[in-house]
Write an enzyme that holds these catalytic residues in place. Structure first.
Site, PDB file in Angstrom:
ATOM      1  N   ASP A  80       0.870  -1.178   0.000  1.00 36.78           N
ATOM      2  CA  ASP A  80       0.000   0.000   0.000  1.00 36.78           C
ATOM      3  C   ASP A  80       0.909   1.231   0.000  1.00 36.78           C
ATOM      4  O   ASP A  80       2.149   1.117  -0.019  1.00 36.78           O
ATOM      5  CB  ASP A  80      -0.936  -0.039   1.218  1.00 36.78           C
ATOM      6  N   HIS A 117      -1.448   1.225   6.623  1.00 35.16           N
ATOM      7  CA  HIS A 117      -1.888   2.362   7.456  1.00 35.16           C
ATOM      8  C   HIS A 117      -2.970   1.922   8.440  1.00 35.16           C
ATOM      9  O   HIS A 117      -3.600   0.881   8.265  1.00 35.16           O
ATOM     10  CB  HIS A 117      -2.426   3.476   6.561  1.00 35.16           C
ATOM     11  N   HIS A 153      -2.690  -0.180  -3.919  1.00 39.44           N
ATOM     12  CA  HIS A 153      -3.131   1.174  -3.562  1.00 39.44           C
ATOM     13  C   HIS A 153      -3.822   1.883  -4.733  1.00 39.44           C
ATOM     14  O   HIS A 153      -3.369   1.783  -5.882  1.00 39.44           O
ATOM     15  CB  HIS A 153      -1.926   2.007  -3.117  1.00 39.44           C
ATOM     16  N   HIS A 190      -7.655   5.329   7.189  1.00 38.80           N
ATOM     17  CA  HIS A 190      -8.970   5.036   6.620  1.00 38.80           C
ATOM     18  C   HIS A 190      -9.088   3.523   6.597  1.00 38.80           C
ATOM     19  O   HIS A 190      -8.128   2.816   6.934  1.00 38.80           O
ATOM     20  CB  HIS A 190      -9.096   5.617   5.196  1.00 38.80           C
ATOM     21  N   GLU A 223      -7.824  -2.368   7.694  1.00 40.87           N
ATOM     22  CA  GLU A 223      -7.904  -3.233   6.500  1.00 40.87           C
ATOM     23  C   GLU A 223      -6.871  -4.353   6.557  1.00 40.87           C
ATOM     24  O   GLU A 223      -7.067  -5.419   5.983  1.00 40.87           O
ATOM     25  CB  GLU A 223      -7.790  -2.405   5.212  1.00 40.87           C
ATOM     26  N   GLU A 242       0.043   4.577   1.780  1.00 41.56           N
ATOM     27  CA  GLU A 242      -0.073   5.565   2.859  1.00 41.56           C
ATOM     28  C   GLU A 242       0.960   5.355   3.951  1.00 41.56           C
ATOM     29  O   GLU A 242       1.303   6.291   4.680  1.00 41.56           O
ATOM     30  CB  GLU A 242      -1.484   5.527   3.453  1.00 41.56           C
TER      31      GLU A 242
HETATM   32 ZN   LIG Z   1      -3.727   2.939  -0.046  1.00 42.23          ZN
END
Ligand SMILES: [Zn+2]
Length: 274
Positions: free
Chosen positions: A16, A113, A68, A125, A143, A18
């Site tokens: 990902d 993240h 991502h 998020h 997640e 972030e």
């Molecule tokens: Zn992401």
């Protein structure tokens, strides 16, 4: 179910953005955003560090999943030659874990993240900007929790995670002992970062150790019935998710789904957030 065979490990790396070192603004993670080109390169370098670590631990097959945004961030010609790259969204429910199956021996999460609403967390998020909560079998998870459960459903343990401190705290609470690397620490919506070269070095060393010692780590396995609860920001999204057969709206913003079949639960989630 621990895999003790001595064949070279097959490693799956979900990346990902972030939680990549120095990434701090949404624009840095978006195709048309300021400095995006620079940070997609950082993302590629951290993915490469993980690939290198896996190879040093004896891996012969390494699959890197660009997980991502539009899933086209990693720069193919700058990615380690030994890696197979999965780009784009398939339209299927595996999402950030696309291409994973039971043939893999270890899963690695890079640049992850914290969940929506976390304190001192960089770009937090949960899968989408439209959810405030994801609850799996009564436990609120980032997640990472869903992705670890997908891996667990194939008997694959998550052995290594990198990201910001808030994410690593949540990962430890959920997965317990694994190899972790904290590349930055949120200060409100700012962050204190280690040098990107250090992040790459720590990731390489951490993944090498984690893949070598993969037998130490149990897969994260949810037990049936698989129950998922989603809390949305907008009533409209809850209303739409509640149209999916088998789901139940439990309050204005929350929808619940339960099944004895893991993939059915995952399909519900996929449809509910798209
Ligand atoms: Zn992401």
């Amino acid at each position: 179910m621990l895999k003790k065979d001595k064949t070279p490990p097959k490693v799956y790396i979900s990346v990902d953005m972030e939680g990549i070192t120095d990434v701090i603004n949404w624009g840095e993670t978006e195709e048309k955003g300021h400095d995006y080109r620079r940070y997609r390169e950082s993302m590629t370098l951290e993915a490469n560090a993980a690939v290198e670590g896996a190879l040093e631990a004896g891996a012969k097959i390494v699959v890197v999943r660009d997980a991502h945004g539009n899933a086209n961030n990693l720069i193919p010609e700058k990615l380690h030659e030994a890696a197979l790259l999965i780009r784009g969204w398939s339209g299927g429910p595996l999402m950030m874990m696309e291409g994973l199956d039971e043939s893999f021996d270890a899963a690695v999460f890079i640049g992850y993240h914290a969940k929506a609403g976390s304190r001192d967390a960089v770009l937090h998020h949960t899968m989408t900007g439209r959810l405030t909560e994801l609850i799996l079998n009564d436990q609120a998870v980032p997640e990472l929790g869903l992705n670890a459960a997908i891996a667990g459903n194939y008997g694959v343990p998550v052995v290594f995670v990198s990201g910001d401190r808030a994410l690593i705290d949540q990962a430890k609470e959920l997965l317990g002992q694994r190899e972790y690397v904290i590349v930055k620490e949120g200060i409100g919506t700012a962050a204190r970062n280690i040098h990107p070269h250090l992040s790459q070095r720590f990731i390489e060393e951490g993944v090498k150790k984690a893949v070598r010692q993969r037998d130490r780590f149990e897969p994260f396995i949810l037990r049936p019935p698989y129950t998922i609860q989603l809390r949305f920001i907008a009533e409209r999204d809850a209303q739409k998710a509640a149209l999916i057969p088998g789901s139940k709206r439990t309050d204005n913003l929350t929808v619940k789904f339960s099944s004895a079949d893991f993939m059915d639960m995952l399909k519900f989630f996929y449809l509910a957030i798209h």
